[in-house]
Design an enzyme around this catalytic site. Structure first.
Site, PDB file in Angstrom:
ATOM      1  N   ASP A 106       0.813  -1.207   0.000  1.00  0.00           N
ATOM      2  CA  ASP A 106       0.000   0.000   0.000  1.00  0.00           C
ATOM      3  C   ASP A 106       0.852   1.264   0.000  1.00  0.00           C
ATOM      4  OD1 ASP A 106      -2.172  -1.557  -0.071  1.00  0.00           O
ATOM      5  OD2 ASP A 106      -3.047  -0.893   1.836  1.00  0.00           O
ATOM      6  N   ALA A 107       1.972   1.207   0.710  1.00  0.00           N
ATOM      7  CA  ALA A 107       2.824   2.398   0.821  1.00  0.00           C
ATOM      8  C   ALA A 107       3.340   2.819  -0.552  1.00  0.00           C
ATOM      9  CB  ALA A 107       3.994   2.117   1.750  1.00  0.00           C
ATOM     10  N   ASP A 150       0.572   4.393  -2.460  1.00  0.00           N
ATOM     11  CA  ASP A 150       0.434   5.698  -1.851  1.00  0.00           C
ATOM     12  C   ASP A 150       1.413   6.698  -2.478  1.00  0.00           C
ATOM     13  OD1 ASP A 150      -0.506   7.418   0.026  1.00  0.00           O
ATOM     14  OD2 ASP A 150       0.996   6.869   1.527  1.00  0.00           O
ATOM     15  N   LEU A 191     -36.560  -7.554 -16.691  1.00  0.00           N
ATOM     16  CA  LEU A 191     -36.689  -9.010 -16.698  1.00  0.00           C
ATOM     17  C   LEU A 191     -38.075  -9.430 -16.256  1.00  0.00           C
ATOM     18  CD1 LEU A 191     -33.342  -9.951 -14.908  1.00  0.00           C
ATOM     19  CD2 LEU A 191     -33.878 -10.375 -17.307  1.00  0.00           C
ATOM     20  N   GLU A 240     -27.069 -16.339 -12.205  1.00  0.00           N
ATOM     21  CA  GLU A 240     -26.402 -15.184 -11.598  1.00  0.00           C
ATOM     22  C   GLU A 240     -27.198 -14.650 -10.419  1.00  0.00           C
ATOM     23  OE1 GLU A 240     -26.157 -12.355 -14.811  1.00  0.00           O
ATOM     24  OE2 GLU A 240     -25.206 -13.821 -16.144  1.00  0.00           O
ATOM     25  N   LYS A 266     -29.233 -11.967  -8.453  1.00  0.00           N
ATOM     26  CA  LYS A 266     -29.957 -10.767  -8.876  1.00  0.00           C
ATOM     27  C   LYS A 266     -29.658  -9.682  -7.856  1.00  0.00           C
ATOM     28  CE  LYS A 266     -34.319  -9.042 -10.629  1.00  0.00           C
ATOM     29  NZ  LYS A 266     -34.317  -7.766  -9.936  1.00  0.00           N
ATOM     30  N   ASP A 270     -29.505  -6.360  -5.835  1.00  0.00           N
ATOM     31  CA  ASP A 270     -30.570  -5.424  -5.500  1.00  0.00           C
ATOM     32  C   ASP A 270     -30.000  -4.015  -5.430  1.00  0.00           C
ATOM     33  OD1 ASP A 270     -33.058  -4.597  -4.970  1.00  0.00           O
ATOM     34  OD2 ASP A 270     -33.150  -5.373  -2.924  1.00  0.00           O
ATOM     35  N   GLU A 312     -24.870  -3.408 -12.282  1.00  0.00           N
ATOM     36  CA  GLU A 312     -25.664  -2.916 -11.165  1.00  0.00           C
ATOM     37  C   GLU A 312     -24.763  -2.185 -10.178  1.00  0.00           C
ATOM     38  OE1 GLU A 312     -28.819  -3.922 -11.636  1.00  0.00           O
ATOM     39  OE2 GLU A 312     -29.868  -3.814  -9.719  1.00  0.00           O
ATOM     40  N   TYR A 338     -22.962  -7.384 -15.677  1.00  0.00           N
ATOM     41  CA  TYR A 338     -23.557  -8.657 -16.070  1.00  0.00           C
ATOM     42  C   TYR A 338     -24.010  -8.709 -17.525  1.00  0.00           C
ATOM     43  CZ  TYR A 338     -27.476  -5.868 -14.287  1.00  0.00           C
ATOM     44  OH  TYR A 338     -28.347  -4.861 -14.022  1.00  0.00           O
ATOM     45  N   LYS A 383     -29.993 -16.901 -17.562  1.00  0.00           N
ATOM     46  CA  LYS A 383     -29.947 -16.412 -18.944  1.00  0.00           C
ATOM     47  C   LYS A 383     -29.518 -17.553 -19.847  1.00  0.00           C
ATOM     48  CE  LYS A 383     -28.461 -11.931 -17.242  1.00  0.00           C
ATOM     49  NZ  LYS A 383     -27.297 -11.084 -16.941  1.00  0.00           N
ATOM     50  N   LYS A 407     -37.274 -14.796  -8.202  1.00  0.00           N
ATOM     51  CA  LYS A 407     -37.194 -13.966  -7.008  1.00  0.00           C
ATOM     52  C   LYS A 407     -37.289 -14.780  -5.720  1.00  0.00           C
ATOM     53  CE  LYS A 407     -37.847  -9.812  -7.283  1.00  0.00           C
ATOM     54  NZ  LYS A 407     -38.691  -8.849  -7.945  1.00  0.00           N
ATOM     55  N   CYS A 458     -47.637   0.161  33.849  1.00  0.00           N
ATOM     56  CA  CYS A 458     -46.705  -0.755  33.178  1.00  0.00           C
ATOM     57  C   CYS A 458     -47.289  -2.165  33.135  1.00  0.00           C
ATOM     58  CB  CYS A 458     -45.376  -0.759  33.920  1.00  0.00           C
ATOM     59  SG  CYS A 458     -44.264  -2.046  33.344  1.00  0.00           S
ATOM     60  N   CYS A 514     -44.949  -4.344  35.686  1.00  0.00           N
ATOM     61  CA  CYS A 514     -44.856  -4.107  37.129  1.00  0.00           C
ATOM     62  C   CYS A 514     -45.967  -3.213  37.665  1.00  0.00           C
ATOM     63  CB  CYS A 514     -43.504  -3.502  37.473  1.00  0.00           C
ATOM     64  SG  CYS A 514     -43.362  -1.786  36.954  1.00  0.00           S
ATOM     65  N   CYS A 555     -42.288   3.340  31.678  1.00  0.00           N
ATOM     66  CA  CYS A 555     -42.656   2.766  32.967  1.00  0.00           C
ATOM     67  C   CYS A 555     -41.786   3.444  34.014  1.00  0.00           C
ATOM     68  CB  CYS A 555     -42.381   1.264  32.933  1.00  0.00           C
ATOM     69  SG  CYS A 555     -42.023   0.549  34.539  1.00  0.00           S
ATOM     70  N   CYS A 577     -39.230  -2.908  38.393  1.00  0.00           N
ATOM     71  CA  CYS A 577     -39.888  -3.537  37.249  1.00  0.00           C
ATOM     72  C   CYS A 577     -39.022  -4.687  36.723  1.00  0.00           C
ATOM     73  CB  CYS A 577     -40.110  -2.500  36.151  1.00  0.00           C
ATOM     74  SG  CYS A 577     -40.812  -3.209  34.656  1.00  0.00           S
TER      75      CYS A 577
HETATM   76  S1  IVH Z   1     -29.880  -8.746 -16.904  1.00  0.00           S
HETATM   77  C1  IVH Z   1     -31.640  -8.081 -20.756  1.00  0.00           C
HETATM   78  N1  IVH Z   1     -28.652  -9.683 -14.766  1.00  0.00           N
HETATM   79  O1  IVH Z   1     -32.723  -6.630 -12.395  1.00  0.00           O
HETATM   80  C2  IVH Z   1     -31.144  -8.322 -19.410  1.00  0.00           C
HETATM   81  N2  IVH Z   1     -30.219  -7.918 -14.501  1.00  0.00           N
HETATM   82  O2  IVH Z   1     -35.550  -6.899 -12.878  1.00  0.00           O
HETATM   83  C3  IVH Z   1     -31.444  -7.229 -18.471  1.00  0.00           C
HETATM   84  N3  IVH Z   1     -30.431  -7.127 -12.172  1.00  0.00           N
HETATM   85  O3  IVH Z   1     -32.956  -3.919 -14.619  1.00  0.00           O
HETATM   86  C4  IVH Z   1     -30.888  -7.341 -17.138  1.00  0.00           C
HETATM   87  N4  IVH Z   1     -28.967  -8.506 -11.303  1.00  0.00           N
HETATM   88  O4  IVH Z   1     -31.222  -3.800 -12.711  1.00  0.00           O
HETATM   89  C5  IVH Z   1     -29.561  -8.803 -15.253  1.00  0.00           C
HETATM   90  N5  IVH Z   1     -27.464 -10.581 -12.967  1.00  0.00           N
HETATM   91  C6  IVH Z   1     -28.368  -9.705 -13.461  1.00  0.00           C
HETATM   92  C7  IVH Z   1     -29.022  -8.782 -12.624  1.00  0.00           C
HETATM   93  C8  IVH Z   1     -29.963  -7.901 -13.178  1.00  0.00           C
HETATM   94  C9  IVH Z   1     -29.807  -7.513 -11.066  1.00  0.00           C
HETATM   95  C10 IVH Z   1     -31.463  -6.063 -12.224  1.00  0.00           C
HETATM   96  C11 IVH Z   1     -31.285  -5.058 -13.327  1.00  0.00           C
HETATM   97  C12 IVH Z   1     -32.535  -5.162 -14.150  1.00  0.00           C
HETATM   98  C13 IVH Z   1     -33.502  -5.724 -13.155  1.00  0.00           C
HETATM   99  C14 IVH Z   1     -34.645  -6.436 -13.823  1.00  0.00           C
END
Ligand code: IVH
Length: 678
Positions: free
Chosen positions: A38-39, A42, A88, A119, A121, A123, A178, A230, A295, A319, A413, A416, A431, A437
């Site tokens: 790291d140094a 840096d 999706l 993959e 998904k 969030d 994402e 992705y 996919k 989901k 309360c 008690c 309380c 109590c």
């Molecule tokens: S593929 C054509 N892969 O989920 C393919 N989406 O519900 C389009 N998301 O808008 C997306 N993980 O924001 C893909 N491994 C993943 C994902 C992913 C999260 C999100 C993405 C998309 C939304 C659809």
């Protein structure tokens, strides 16, 4: 050397430095295999910073020095996506998924098993990142799929995003993925926000969205954003490989982050196995996911399948069970906490939410009950986010039955029967039973023994419950009268565990005044306040003798907390507990009082990271606070020093990027000893 040729030399040097820093970032963030200490890194960044400071004309938008964030803007520009950003379709059940797989095979006219890329998904927020000739030029949100917002300045601050692609890149390359905030970063972010009294974020997704849509990139730069890719968008001058999984490899090769959890699976059975496995590991992943995505791996097959409206036919999101569900509110009861605060708790018709059955949820306080207009008999939405206590999110008013019952704050309360009083702010009801109590007894004792207080191993919730219910202890002082024989008679307690508890109690007797004060559980006296009281008064006797005015003189203690402190010790029962704890043998080394107003480190902010060898991180933070410094969780431009222990990681790197001075443990020890800033 002529002026022209030296300018050229500086430019060359700056370019070289940028390339090297980018490369080492890649080794660090993407390969997780740093090549230089790291140094050394840096030093490279420092040299570039110095060079750019002396020759501002050398600064480029893609310089690693620019990640701290550009100046704020008024609004985001629009970006039209050359290739639309799709969404999706969802599969909610196993049957949905099997139907998806069936449709794919039918459309492709095959009975062969299909290969999928499976993959997580993520969030977070979908993002499209454009590189021209390998240089990062633009980032845009999804928007409505056709037009998004230009968030280039914000995305540039994401450390793990390469500003240059590795290797030979085509003229145009758009990567899609994402943006998210890892769970740990999210927790830190909220803890810091809470400390500053700012609004906290509901979940990492909201925090990521808020950070990305910040008009001031300097704020974004302080947020722990991360990114996984992705898929791809518009591309020129490059033939994509035949399989999606190979495209992911291509992304990796360019130095773009791709989730390590992605696997190739075969048929619906393979998908379901993946789903179950990721589901099991979900809680231990460092980022939040709300399902998995499958996919079709073959790009030829993808083309043949095509799209319906906004979603591809070749992919589906499977989901995880919803984290919100509706159910009936059967009753509301009140739970009593350590300081007597009454929390309304919803008793619910059991409902399956986020993968568990929930029958209790918090309603926080009476103000919330009124604000949400919750009545017994209502149909309510229960929300469960990760490991957080489930809460009643809202009422479905349209489903309100003719007869409902209003939630009444009890006047006595429920544990008690002592009178209930409202705080001055009227939000919290309490309380007034104090140690009389049983609920307050349990919570106070549990707090007293907890890790950050006296840290008595083995004295946890369950044991305290038993001890209080059996009438063996009423206050923390009673703990020290327990012997192994008495303890061994309790449920689930062998002679060996009983002995261990007795010795843990014995060990806890040597503590610090700050910990002791914190352990007492005075309202609003957290660790920092306890430490401030300890250094200001030096001895317990001094504090016990102090009046309101004197306590208010302690730095950072206002009239409200001062009143809580004085009232606490004025209560005979509390005073008695303190005395009995001292006669039980609790003691602490003499605190060195800083002279009135003497705060040698006042105005300095420290961040501690990594493992320290000679003391616990909390102890070190307490000691710094005692000298007037602030000790906080994450580095920002306001940080004066970062103390890096062993295995310091991303915080250290971030501090360096922000140009914060870094100290080692020896330097910290010197500061604490000499009581003066470095
Ligand atoms: S593929 C054509 N892969 O989920 C393919 N989406 O519900 C389009 N998301 O808008 C997306 N993980 O924001 C893909 N491994 C993943 C994902 C992913 C999260 C999100 C993405 C998309 C939304 C659809």
């Amino acid at each position: 050397m002529s002026a022209g040729s030296s300018a050229k030399a500086w430019r060359g040097r700056a370019e070289r430095l940028r390339r090297d820093i980018e490369y080492h970032n890649y080794r660090y963030y993407i390969l997780d295999d740093p090549q230089i200490p790291d140094a050394e890194w840096d030093r490279l960044l420092q040299e570039l910073l110095t060079l750019e400071a002396a020759h501002p004309e050398l600064v480029t938008a893609d310089s690693p020095t620019q990640r701290v964030g550009a100046a704020p803007i008024d609004e985001f520009a629009e970006v039209r996506h050359r290739v639309p950003m799709l969404s999706l379709d969802n599969a909610l059940t196993e049957e949905d998924l099997r139907a998806f797989d069936r449709r794919v095979r039918e459309r492709l006219g095959t009975s062969d098993e299909i290969e999928y890329s499976a993959e997580p998904k993520l969030d977070g927020l979908a993002i499209s990142v454009t590189y021209e000739n390998g240089v990062f030029v633009r980032a845009a949100t999804r928007g409505d799929g056709r037009t998004g917002e230009d968030v280039t300045a914000n995305v540039r601050t994401i450390r793990s995003l390469p500003l240059h692609l590795q290797g030979k890149a085509p003229p145009l390359f758009e990567a899609r993925g994402e943006v998210f905030i890892p769970v740990s970063g999210f927790e830190r972010l909220n803890a810091d926000a809470a400390k500053r009294g700012e609004k906290i974020f509901a979940n990492p997704r909201n925090a990521a969205a808020g950070s990305l849509r910040q008009l001031d990139p300097r704020i974004t730069a302080q947020r722990p954003l991360d990114i996984f890719f992705y898929s791809v968008g518009a591309i020129e001058g490059l033939e994509l490989p035949a399989l999606h999984s190979q495209t992911l490899e291509l992304l990796r090769g360019y130095g773009l982050r791709v989730s390590p959890e992605i696997r190739r699976v075969r048929s619906a059975a393979g998908c379901l196995e993946y789903y179950a496995e990721i589901g099991r590991r979900r809680a231990s992943l460092s980022y939040q996911i709300d399902g998995v995505v499958y996919k079709v791996d073959s790009v030829t097959a993808q083309r043949a399948l095509g799209f319906v409206s906004r979603a591809p036919r070749w992919a589906v999101a499977h989901k995880f069970p919803a984290e919100e569900a509706s159910t009936q509110l059967r009753d509301v009861e009140f739970q009593v906490g350590r300081t007597g605060a009454l929390t309304p708790v919803a008793r619910l018709e059991p409902v399956f939410v986020g993968g568990v059955t929930v029958s209790n949820a918090t309603l926080h306080n009476m103000d919330e009950v009124l604000r949400k207009d919750v009545r017994i008999g209502d149909t309510v939405i229960v929300r469960r986010a990760g490991d957080v206590i489930p809460e009643v999110a809202r009422v479905l008013i349209e489903r309100r039955p003719a007869k409902t019952r209003e939630v009444q704050l009890p006047t006595r309360c429920p544990v008690c029967a002592a009178p209930v009083e409202r705080d001055a702010d009227a939000v919290v009801a309490r309380c007034t039973g104090g140690y009389r109590c049983n609920a307050q007894r349990k919570e106070r004792i549990r707090h007293f023994a907890s890790r950050r207080a006296l840290d008595i191993e083995g004295v946890g919730e369950r044991l305290v419950e038993q001890l209080v219910d059996a009438g063996l202890v009423e206050t923390p002082a009673d703990l020290y009268r327990l012997d192994a024989a008495t303890l061994a008679k309790l449920e689930r307690m062998g002679p060996k565990s009983a002995e261990n508890i007795v010795s843990a109690l014995q060990k806890s007797k040597l503590t610090t005044l700050a910990r002791f004060l914190f352990a007492l559980g005075v309202r609003d006296v957290g660790e920092a306040t306890a430490a401030a009281l300890a250094v200001h008064f030096g001895t317990l006797e001094q504090l016990l003798g102090a009046d309101l005015e004197t306590v208010q003189k302690v730095p950072d203690i206002g009239p409200v907390i001062a009143r809580h402190v004085v009232e606490f010790f004025a209560e005979p029962k509390n005073y008695d507990v303190v005395e009995r704890l001292q006669s039980a043998g609790l003691h602490w080394p003499q605190v060195e009082i800083s002279a009135e107003g003497e705060q040698p480190l006042a105005g300095l902010t420290f961040v501690l990271t990594g493992t320290l060898d000679t003391l616990q991180r909390e102890e070190a933070e307490d000691a710094l606070r005692a000298l007037g410094a602030k000790a906080v969780g994450s580095a920002s431009k306001k940080t004066s020093y970062l103390v890096a222990g062993r295995d310091a990681g991303s915080k250290l790197r971030r501090a360096k990027e922000l140009g914060i001075k870094v100290l080692d443990e020896a330097a910290l020890q010197r500061i604490l000893k000499e009581k003066r800033p470095p």
